[in-house]
Design an enzyme around this catalytic site. Structure first.
Site, short mmCIF file in Angstrom:
data_model
loop_
_atom_site.label_atom_id
_atom_site.label_comp_id
_atom_site.label_asym_id
_atom_site.label_seq_id
_atom_site.Cartn_x
_atom_site.Cartn_y
_atom_site.Cartn_z
N PRO A 134 -2.70 2.28 2.28
CA PRO A 134 -2.52 2.92 0.97
C PRO A 134 -1.72 2.11 -0.04
O PRO A 134 -1.37 2.61 -1.10
CB PRO A 134 -1.76 4.20 1.34
CG PRO A 134 -0.92 3.79 2.52
CD PRO A 134 -1.78 2.82 3.30
N GLU A 135 -1.44 0.85 0.27
CA GLU A 135 -0.55 0.06 -0.59
C GLU A 135 -1.00 0.01 -2.04
O GLU A 135 -0.17 0.01 -2.96
CB GLU A 135 -0.43 -1.37 -0.02
CG GLU A 135 0.43 -1.49 1.23
CD GLU A 135 -0.33 -1.25 2.51
OE1 GLU A 135 0.18 -1.60 3.58
OE2 GLU A 135 -1.46 -0.70 2.46
N ILE A 136 -2.32 -0.08 -2.27
CA ILE A 136 -2.81 -0.18 -3.64
C ILE A 136 -2.36 1.00 -4.50
O ILE A 136 -2.14 0.86 -5.70
CB ILE A 136 -4.36 -0.29 -3.65
CG1 ILE A 136 -4.89 -0.62 -5.06
CG2 ILE A 136 -5.00 0.98 -3.12
CD1 ILE A 136 -4.53 -1.98 -5.54
N HIS A 138 0.44 2.28 -4.51
CA HIS A 138 1.84 2.07 -4.88
C HIS A 138 2.03 0.78 -5.65
O HIS A 138 3.15 0.30 -5.84
CB HIS A 138 2.71 2.07 -3.62
CG HIS A 138 2.55 3.30 -2.78
ND1 HIS A 138 3.10 4.51 -3.14
CD2 HIS A 138 1.88 3.51 -1.62
CE1 HIS A 138 2.79 5.42 -2.22
NE2 HIS A 138 2.06 4.83 -1.30
#
Length: 244
Positions: A134-136, A138
């Protein structure tokens, strides 16, 4: 061993349990260092044939502990580099070990946690497992895990995972080949242990040779891979003949 990583031996199987359940086993420096040390210790221990990696509580690993990075500033480049190096080593160690590692995944395996799961040689997932990057969402990127992810699920699926940030449920992960087996949550550790005990019953030299050759040929051109296999074939036949 640090309390953030629990160690238990079941015969020739070592179970390493990431133990920060209140933080969904998020990876801070202490846990990452303990995990790396635990895997390296298992590799050195002749009484251990197979390793199971799992998480305490309701999640496998929620990824990096972002609270540890909130006070970092651009002038702390050395500290950032040390942490990145530690993360890289913790993902690389799986393929460098002679002994197979099985990830037993329940609940969330996100970001770096998903990276750890997929870095393992085999993955047993509970029906409630969710694997994602899910980094994208953030404003950052899953930098270190991308190299291994593309080797596990193929380019199109890997790019979709990292560019949308949407997770895979256990069944979809199984369909993509990221997971070997999906079992009811209550059967997770038992299923991982059964698989580990199957592997642990085999001749250690043969098991080690399979893993070594597997990682050696995975990214070689066909001719080079076949040549590596030919050499391994000769070496194993000689070893087998010497035991007769």
């Amino acid at each position: 061993m640090s309390e953030v990583l629990l160690t238990e031996d079941r015969g020739r199987v070592r179970i390493l349990t990431m133990n920060r359940p209140a933080k969904l086993n998020a990876l801070d420096t202490a846990l990452t260092e303990a995990l790396l040390a635990g895997l390296e210790q298992a590799e050195r221990d002749d009484a251990v044939s197979v390793v199971i990696l799992t998480g305490a509580g309701r999640a496998f690993c929620a990824g990096a502990d972002v609270g540890e990075f909130k006070d970092l500033s651009p002038d702390q480049a050395e500290r950032v580099a040390r942490r990145a190096d530690l993360t890289m080593r913790s993902h690389l160690v799986f393929s460098q070990m002679r002994k197979p590692v099985i990830a037993a995944v329940r609940g969330a395996a996100m970001g770096g946690g998903a990276g750890l799961a997929l870095a393992a040689d085999l993955v047993v997932a509970s029906e409630n497992a969710m694997i994602g990057y899910p980094e994208i969402k953030h404003g950052i990127l899953p930098a270190i895990v991308i190299a291994n992810l593309t080797r596990q699920v193929g380019r199109k699926a890997a790019f979709e995972l990292v560019s949308t940030g949407e997770p895979l449920d256990a069944r979809r992960a199984y369909e993509l080949g990221a997971v070997n087996r999906v079992v009811p949550d209550g059967e997770l550790l038992g299923a991982a242990l059964a698989l580990a005990e199957t592997l642990a019953a085999f001749e250690p030299e043969a098991l080690h040779a399979i893993k070594r050759l597997f990682h050696q040929v995975a990214d070689l051109p066909l001719a080079a891979g076949l040549e590596a296999g030919r050499k391994a074939n000769i070496a194993m036949r000689a070893l087998y003949a010497g035991k007769r």
